[in-house]
Write a protein that holds these residues in place. Sequence first.
Motif, PDB file in Angstrom:
ATOM      1  N   ILE A   1      42.162  21.637 -17.634  1.00 40.00           N
ATOM      2  CA  ILE A   1      41.947  21.545 -16.180  1.00 40.00           C
ATOM      3  C   ILE A   1      40.456  21.441 -15.892  1.00 40.00           C
ATOM      4  O   ILE A   1      40.011  20.603 -15.099  1.00 40.00           O
ATOM      5  CB  ILE A   1      42.568  22.771 -15.450  1.00 40.00           C
ATOM      6  N   MET A   2      39.664  22.308 -16.564  1.00 41.99           N
ATOM      7  CA  MET A   2      38.199  22.286 -16.383  1.00 41.99           C
ATOM      8  C   MET A   2      37.617  20.921 -16.773  1.00 41.99           C
ATOM      9  O   MET A   2      36.796  20.353 -16.042  1.00 41.99           O
ATOM     10  CB  MET A   2      37.539  23.370 -17.243  1.00 41.99           C
ATOM     11  N   ALA A   3      38.062  20.405 -17.921  1.00 44.77           N
ATOM     12  CA  ALA A   3      37.538  19.126 -18.423  1.00 44.77           C
ATOM     13  C   ALA A   3      37.810  17.998 -17.428  1.00 44.77           C
ATOM     14  O   ALA A   3      36.927  17.166 -17.141  1.00 44.77           O
ATOM     15  CB  ALA A   3      38.152  18.807 -19.785  1.00 44.77           C
ATOM     16  N   ARG A   4      39.025  17.981 -16.854  1.00 43.93           N
ATOM     17  CA  ARG A   4      39.372  16.924 -15.890  1.00 43.93           C
ATOM     18  C   ARG A   4      38.585  17.063 -14.594  1.00 43.93           C
ATOM     19  O   ARG A   4      38.164  16.075 -13.996  1.00 43.93           O
ATOM     20  CB  ARG A   4      40.874  16.959 -15.601  1.00 43.93           C
ATOM     21  N   LEU A   5      38.421  18.316 -14.147  1.00 45.81           N
ATOM     22  CA  LEU A   5      37.652  18.554 -12.922  1.00 45.81           C
ATOM     23  C   LEU A   5      36.197  18.121 -13.089  1.00 45.81           C
ATOM     24  O   LEU A   5      35.620  17.487 -12.202  1.00 45.81           O
ATOM     25  CB  LEU A   5      37.714  20.040 -12.532  1.00 45.81           C
ATOM     26  N   ILE A   6      35.596  18.452 -14.244  1.00 45.89           N
ATOM     27  CA  ILE A   6      34.195  18.068 -14.499  1.00 45.89           C
ATOM     28  C   ILE A   6      34.050  16.550 -14.456  1.00 45.89           C
ATOM     29  O   ILE A   6      33.126  16.012 -13.857  1.00 45.89           O
ATOM     30  CB  ILE A   6      33.700  18.648 -15.857  1.00 45.89           C
ATOM     31  N   ASP A   7      35.013  15.855 -15.095  1.00 42.05           N
ATOM     32  CA  ASP A   7      34.985  14.383 -15.082  1.00 42.05           C
ATOM     33  C   ASP A   7      35.180  13.822 -13.675  1.00 42.05           C
ATOM     34  O   ASP A   7      34.570  12.821 -13.296  1.00 42.05           O
ATOM     35  CB  ASP A   7      36.089  13.816 -15.999  1.00 42.05           C
ATOM     36  N   GLY A   8      36.030  14.496 -12.899  1.00 49.75           N
ATOM     37  CA  GLY A   8      36.393  13.962 -11.585  1.00 49.75           C
ATOM     38  C   GLY A   8      35.428  14.300 -10.467  1.00 49.75           C
ATOM     39  O   GLY A   8      35.101  13.445  -9.637  1.00 49.75           O
ATOM     40  N   VAL A   9      34.973  15.571 -10.415  1.00 44.50           N
ATOM     41  CA  VAL A   9      34.161  15.998  -9.256  1.00 44.50           C
ATOM     42  C   VAL A   9      32.775  16.533  -9.636  1.00 44.50           C
ATOM     43  O   VAL A   9      31.976  16.877  -8.767  1.00 44.50           O
ATOM     44  CB  VAL A   9      34.913  17.070  -8.410  1.00 44.50           C
ATOM     45  N   GLY A  10      32.494  16.650 -10.929  1.00 47.11           N
ATOM     46  CA  GLY A  10      31.185  17.159 -11.355  1.00 47.11           C
ATOM     47  C   GLY A  10      31.209  18.647 -11.666  1.00 47.11           C
ATOM     48  O   GLY A  10      32.175  19.355 -11.333  1.00 47.11           O
ATOM     49  N   ILE A  11      30.142  19.131 -12.288  1.00 51.80           N
ATOM     50  CA  ILE A  11      30.100  20.521 -12.765  1.00 51.80           C
ATOM     51  C   ILE A  11      30.071  21.518 -11.601  1.00 51.80           C
ATOM     52  O   ILE A  11      30.846  22.479 -11.562  1.00 51.80           O
ATOM     53  CB  ILE A  11      28.877  20.759 -13.682  1.00 51.80           C
ATOM     54  N   ALA A  12      29.171  21.298 -10.626  1.00 50.50           N
ATOM     55  CA  ALA A  12      29.017  22.258  -9.522  1.00 50.50           C
ATOM     56  C   ALA A  12      30.318  22.411  -8.734  1.00 50.50           C
ATOM     57  O   ALA A  12      30.778  23.533  -8.482  1.00 50.50           O
ATOM     58  CB  ALA A  12      27.886  21.814  -8.592  1.00 50.50           C
ATOM     59  N   ALA A  13      30.936  21.294  -8.357  1.00 41.73           N
ATOM     60  CA  ALA A  13      32.188  21.344  -7.587  1.00 41.73           C
ATOM     61  C   ALA A  13      33.301  22.012  -8.389  1.00 41.73           C
ATOM     62  O   ALA A  13      34.146  22.712  -7.820  1.00 41.73           O
ATOM     63  CB  ALA A  13      32.596  19.934  -7.173  1.00 41.73           C
ATOM     64  N   THR A  14      33.298  21.815  -9.716  1.00 41.28           N
ATOM     65  CA  THR A  14      34.295  22.471 -10.582  1.00 41.28           C
ATOM     66  C   THR A  14      34.165  23.984 -10.463  1.00 41.28           C
ATOM     67  O   THR A  14      35.169  24.702 -10.314  1.00 41.28           O
ATOM     68  CB  THR A  14      34.122  22.029 -12.048  1.00 41.28           C
ATOM     69  N   PHE A  15      32.931  24.484 -10.511  1.00 39.61           N
ATOM     70  CA  PHE A  15      32.710  25.927 -10.371  1.00 39.61           C
ATOM     71  C   PHE A  15      33.164  26.421  -8.995  1.00 39.61           C
ATOM     72  O   PHE A  15      33.786  27.489  -8.895  1.00 39.61           O
ATOM     73  CB  PHE A  15      31.228  26.274 -10.580  1.00 39.61           C
ATOM     74  N   TYR A  16      32.881  25.656  -7.950  1.00 40.19           N
ATOM     75  CA  TYR A  16      33.300  26.066  -6.594  1.00 40.19           C
ATOM     76  C   TYR A  16      34.831  26.155  -6.504  1.00 40.19           C
ATOM     77  O   TYR A  16      35.382  27.118  -5.972  1.00 40.19           O
ATOM     78  CB  TYR A  16      32.790  25.076  -5.539  1.00 40.19           C
ATOM     79  N   ILE A  17      35.501  25.124  -7.004  1.00 41.86           N
ATOM     80  CA  ILE A  17      36.976  25.075  -6.938  1.00 41.86           C
ATOM     81  C   ILE A  17      37.585  26.225  -7.746  1.00 41.86           C
ATOM     82  O   ILE A  17      38.470  26.949  -7.266  1.00 41.86           O
ATOM     83  CB  ILE A  17      37.501  23.712  -7.450  1.00 41.86           C
TER      84      ILE A  17
ATOM     85  N   ASN B   1      23.634  23.390  -8.738  1.00 40.84           N
ATOM     86  CA  ASN B   1      22.990  22.579  -7.684  1.00 40.84           C
ATOM     87  C   ASN B   1      21.489  22.812  -7.623  1.00 40.84           C
ATOM     88  O   ASN B   1      20.716  21.900  -7.347  1.00 40.84           O
ATOM     89  CB  ASN B   1      23.613  22.895  -6.317  1.00 40.84           C
ATOM     90  N   LEU B   2      21.086  24.069  -7.892  1.00 40.09           N
ATOM     91  CA  LEU B   2      19.665  24.416  -7.859  1.00 40.09           C
ATOM     92  C   LEU B   2      18.981  24.208  -9.217  1.00 40.09           C
ATOM     93  O   LEU B   2      17.793  24.479  -9.366  1.00 40.09           O
ATOM     94  CB  LEU B   2      19.478  25.873  -7.403  1.00 40.09           C
ATOM     95  N   GLU B   3      19.776  23.762 -10.195  1.00 35.98           N
ATOM     96  CA  GLU B   3      19.283  23.466 -11.552  1.00 35.98           C
ATOM     97  C   GLU B   3      18.581  24.669 -12.195  1.00 35.98           C
ATOM     98  O   GLU B   3      17.563  24.543 -12.867  1.00 35.98           O
ATOM     99  CB  GLU B   3      18.340  22.241 -11.528  1.00 35.98           C
ATOM    100  N   SER B   4      19.151  25.863 -11.976  1.00 38.21           N
ATOM    101  CA  SER B   4      18.539  27.095 -12.483  1.00 38.21           C
ATOM    102  C   SER B   4      19.421  27.781 -13.524  1.00 38.21           C
ATOM    103  O   SER B   4      20.510  28.270 -13.192  1.00 38.21           O
ATOM    104  CB  SER B   4      18.269  28.060 -11.321  1.00 38.21           C
TER     105      SER B   4
END
Length: 421
Positions: A154-170, A95-98
Amino acid sequence: MQREKNRWLIAAAAVGIHLSIGSVYAWSVFTKPLMNQFNWGLQEVSFTFSIAIMFLGLSAAFLGHYVERHGPRKAGTLASLFFGVGIAGSGLAVNLESIYLLYLFYGVLGGIGLGVGYITPVSTLVKWFPDRRGLATGLAIMGFGFASLISSPIMARLIDGVGIAATFYILGAIYFLVMYSSAQYLEPPAEGWLPKGYKEKLESGKKKPVADLSQLTANEAVKTARFYWLWIMLFINVTCGIAVISVASPMAQEIAGLTPLQAATMVGLMGLFNGLGRIGWASLSDYIGRPNTYTAFFVIQVLAFFLLPSITQALLFQLLVYLILTCYGGGFASIPAYIGDLFGTKQLGAIHGYILTAWAAAGLVGPILASWVRETTNSYTDTLYIFAGMFVVALIVSLLIRLDIRKLRALHEQRQADLAG
């Protein structure tokens, strides 16, 4: 009186922790999405994984004593906090692009969780399975090997569905919950505990107890030659295995003429054989002994690496690669039981942690060595021959450690005779 815990549920808790932390092997799923979203380079993104593996080795070495001092429940809880925060914090970094925050959360904090989480259940399982040490450690470490097969899609589907940041949170929340709840069941058995059927067989004389050849602390163990023999064997096995994993696809296309799609399928199946090797070889080591298991690894791999450059038949090439991967996984799974045999279970977690520095070193050396030889010689053939030569060294070490074991066994038998007399 406290109710005795079920050792198979202890094993299931260990698998829960290892399935969570083993997801680190699926890091490559994040590589392209991160590169595309932020225009980061491949080396920048891949460095996150290297930091995580480095901190796995360092934390396993430095926090091994914490595991022994505070017990598996507290150590497992600590691992769940570090790993959960590390993965969830990676979402904040996105989210902070760091990239530097990503290094800190995924690499450093996640890596510390990896190291503590890796050794905690293994040292406990060895104590619960005195009759089947190899099987017990193989079960847990198999979870680590299979984790990428489960988590990658699971990771690949989550990234497609909710984005990278939300995937890490979940994922951070899920891994924390699984690891935390698993850690609460972990507990070493009471002093002198033996499983029921095994106890009866010992009392009736049907089975002889498998006696540890010594009972050493971690600081005593590092002063022995056999500690360094084990370190060298694991280092060579992991260096060559990781190197093959890192170049498997282009190597298969160059030598055996596989198409990119066939090579990608082979890489996927390599994860399966890595996991199967962990449970298969570790279980076999209970019957043929750890010294014979390691000698078998190196004989097989000397032959496999010498043969690979000349194998142009696609199926045979793939079978040899899968065989190498079973030995790679088996090396990880059999080492805790080998440590228990040679040094006892007094501080097995701490000794295992020290030995795992070989993994951290190999994680850096293997891919760099494979890439350097490939670029220098413009061929994978010389790389494979260099690895075959390294396995000749490992084979010699696997025979040298037997001299140490023979002396230890003689001392142990003498001590038993003196006590009996």
